[in-house]
Design a protein around this motif. Structure first.
Motif, PDB file in Angstrom:
ATOM      1  N   ALA A   1       0.795  -1.302  -0.221  1.00  0.00           N
ATOM      2  CA  ALA A   1      -0.045  -0.019  -0.126  1.00  0.00           C
ATOM      3  C   ALA A   1       0.954   1.278  -0.216  1.00  0.00           C
ATOM      4  N   ALA A   2       1.900   1.423   0.877  1.00  0.00           N
ATOM      5  CA  ALA A   2       2.872   2.557   1.055  1.00  0.00           C
ATOM      6  C   ALA A   2       3.476   2.617  -0.303  1.00  0.00           C
ATOM      7  N   TRP A   3       3.913   1.627  -1.042  1.00  0.00           N
ATOM      8  CA  TRP A   3       4.686   1.864  -2.330  1.00  0.00           C
ATOM      9  C   TRP A   3       3.849   2.339  -3.348  1.00  0.00           C
ATOM     10  N   ILE A   4       2.654   1.761  -3.536  1.00  0.00           N
ATOM     11  CA  ILE A   4       1.921   1.962  -4.879  1.00  0.00           C
ATOM     12  C   ILE A   4       1.111   3.423  -4.562  1.00  0.00           C
ATOM     13  N   LEU A   5       0.546   3.588  -3.391  1.00  0.00           N
ATOM     14  CA  LEU A   5      -0.051   4.819  -3.254  1.00  0.00           C
ATOM     15  C   LEU A   5       1.109   6.159  -3.252  1.00  0.00           C
ATOM     16  N   SER A   6       2.211   6.029  -2.524  1.00  0.00           N
ATOM     17  CA  SER A   6       3.003   7.101  -2.637  1.00  0.00           C
ATOM     18  C   SER A   6       3.683   7.415  -4.051  1.00  0.00           C
ATOM     19  N   PHE A   7       3.962   6.440  -4.970  1.00  0.00           N
ATOM     20  CA  PHE A   7       4.485   6.654  -6.391  1.00  0.00           C
ATOM     21  C   PHE A   7       3.423   7.019  -7.125  1.00  0.00           C
ATOM     22  N   VAL A   8       2.050   6.218  -6.900  1.00  0.00           N
ATOM     23  CA  VAL A   8       1.173   6.820  -8.038  1.00  0.00           C
ATOM     24  C   VAL A   8       0.593   7.929  -7.765  1.00  0.00           C
ATOM     25  N   TRP A   9       0.233   8.502  -6.534  1.00  0.00           N
ATOM     26  CA  TRP A   9      -0.195   9.823  -6.504  1.00  0.00           C
ATOM     27  C   TRP A   9       0.727  10.922  -6.284  1.00  0.00           C
ATOM     28  N   LEU A  10       1.938  10.488  -6.037  1.00  0.00           N
ATOM     29  CA  LEU A  10       3.058  11.553  -6.354  1.00  0.00           C
ATOM     30  C   LEU A  10       2.927  12.042  -7.800  1.00  0.00           C
ATOM     31  N   GLY A  11       3.008  10.821  -8.723  1.00  0.00           N
ATOM     32  CA  GLY A  11       2.831  11.365 -10.054  1.00  0.00           C
ATOM     33  C   GLY A  11       1.591  11.873 -10.581  1.00  0.00           C
ATOM     34  N   PHE A  12       0.580  11.658  -9.826  1.00  0.00           N
ATOM     35  CA  PHE A  12      -0.666  12.250 -10.312  1.00  0.00           C
ATOM     36  C   PHE A  12      -0.696  13.728  -9.893  1.00  0.00           C
ATOM     37  N   PHE A  13      -0.143  14.192  -8.715  1.00  0.00           N
ATOM     38  CA  PHE A  13      -0.341  15.492  -8.342  1.00  0.00           C
ATOM     39  C   PHE A  13       0.778  16.287  -8.815  1.00  0.00           C
ATOM     40  N   PHE A  14       2.169  15.717  -9.203  1.00  0.00           N
ATOM     41  CA  PHE A  14       3.267  16.344  -9.633  1.00  0.00           C
ATOM     42  C   PHE A  14       3.793  16.052 -10.947  1.00  0.00           C
ATOM     43  N   GLY A  15       3.284  14.823 -11.449  1.00  0.00           N
ATOM     44  CA  GLY A  15       4.089  14.512 -12.695  1.00  0.00           C
ATOM     45  C   GLY A  15       3.709  15.380 -14.082  1.00  0.00           C
ATOM     46  N   ASN A  16       2.690  16.223 -13.994  1.00  0.00           N
ATOM     47  CA  ASN A  16       2.384  17.092 -14.993  1.00  0.00           C
ATOM     48  C   ASN A  16       2.873  18.389 -14.952  1.00  0.00           C
ATOM     49  N   LEU A  17       3.563  18.859 -13.855  1.00  0.00           N
ATOM     50  CA  LEU A  17       4.136  20.269 -13.646  1.00  0.00           C
ATOM     51  C   LEU A  17       5.234  20.311 -14.842  1.00  0.00           C
ATOM     52  N   PRO A  18       5.102  21.465 -15.594  1.00  0.00           N
ATOM     53  CA  PRO A  18       5.936  21.737 -16.586  1.00  0.00           C
ATOM     54  C   PRO A  18       7.393  21.245 -16.315  1.00  0.00           C
ATOM     55  N   VAL A  19       7.966  21.588 -15.174  1.00  0.00           N
ATOM     56  CA  VAL A  19       9.165  21.618 -14.904  1.00  0.00           C
ATOM     57  C   VAL A  19       9.621  19.847 -14.854  1.00  0.00           C
TER      58      VAL A  19
END
Length: 214
Positions: free
Chosen positions: A158-176
């Motif tokens: 749970a820790a692994w999947i949720l942390s990386f998926v949701w970090l990508g969800f919230f920050f992965g599309n920032l331009p930088v």
């Protein structure tokens, strides 16, 4: 498709999967996570970067992030459970064999890590490439009680999947980040490998300190 190219451009390849296979991309991602965690011969699949990229793509509306998280969590738990069972039944023989796809050094290092940290290794290992694949196998070899293993397996998954998926969800599309995704992948790999590197240095350093003169 070469593995290195897939790892370094995982976001582009995932977009191709979504475009070419539609909802079947869930099954593809499920299979990749299951294989990486479930088969001890496949330790080099890009788990961390894949999860981050999947979360970033889900943020565009191409995938449902909740469904994605649930499916990949199940894949991670099932994969570790399979790996545990494999280790429990054939593990002792593997240590005495010289196999091309299973490096004995990786097994021994993971076993040492497991002996030091105990059951918590199953949680810690989720965030450590290679050790992530070998930890449940070593737990099986050690005949760790399955109910105890499953508890750590679920928490770590749970820790692994949720942390990386949701970090990508919230920050992965920032331009930088989006414009420098390959460098982000390198950073994720580097950060993931850092604890193992520090542990190796810690074990090496005491044996190489200069002896004090009388």
């Amino acid at each position: 498709m070469e593995l290195i190219d897939f790892i370094l451009h995982v976001d582009q390849h995932l977009l191709e999967f979504v475009r070419d296979y539609g909802t079947w991309v869930y099954a593809i991602l499920f299979l990749i996570i299951f294989v990486e965690t479930g088969l001890v011969v496949m330790p080099l699949l890009p788990g961390d970067s894949l999860l981050f990229a999947a979360g970033a793509i889900a943020a565009t509306g191409a995938m449902d992030p909740v469904l994605l998280s649930i499916l990949l969590f199940i894949a991670a738990v099932m994969g570790d459970s399979l790996n545990y069972q494999i280790g429990r039944y054939i593990g002792p023989r593997v240590f005495s064999m010289n196999l091309r796809f299973i490096k004995r050094d990786h097994l021994l290092k993971t076993q040492s890590f497991f002996e030091k940290h105990g059951g918590k290794t199953i949680i810690f290992a989720r965030f450590l490439p290679i050790i992530r694949t070998f930890a449940p196998f070593i737990a099986g070899v050690s005949h760790m009680q399955y109910s105890r293993f499953l508890m750590f397996n679920v928490i770590g998954g749970a820790a692994w999947i949720l942390s990386f998926v949701w970090l990508g969800f919230f920050f992965g599309n920032l331009p930088v980040i989006k414009d420098n995704f390959t460098y982000v992948i390198f950073a994720i790999i580097g950060i993931s490998m850092l604890p193992a590197v520090l542990e190796m240095l810690r074990q090496y350093w005491p044996n190489n300190k200069p002896k004090a003169k009388n």
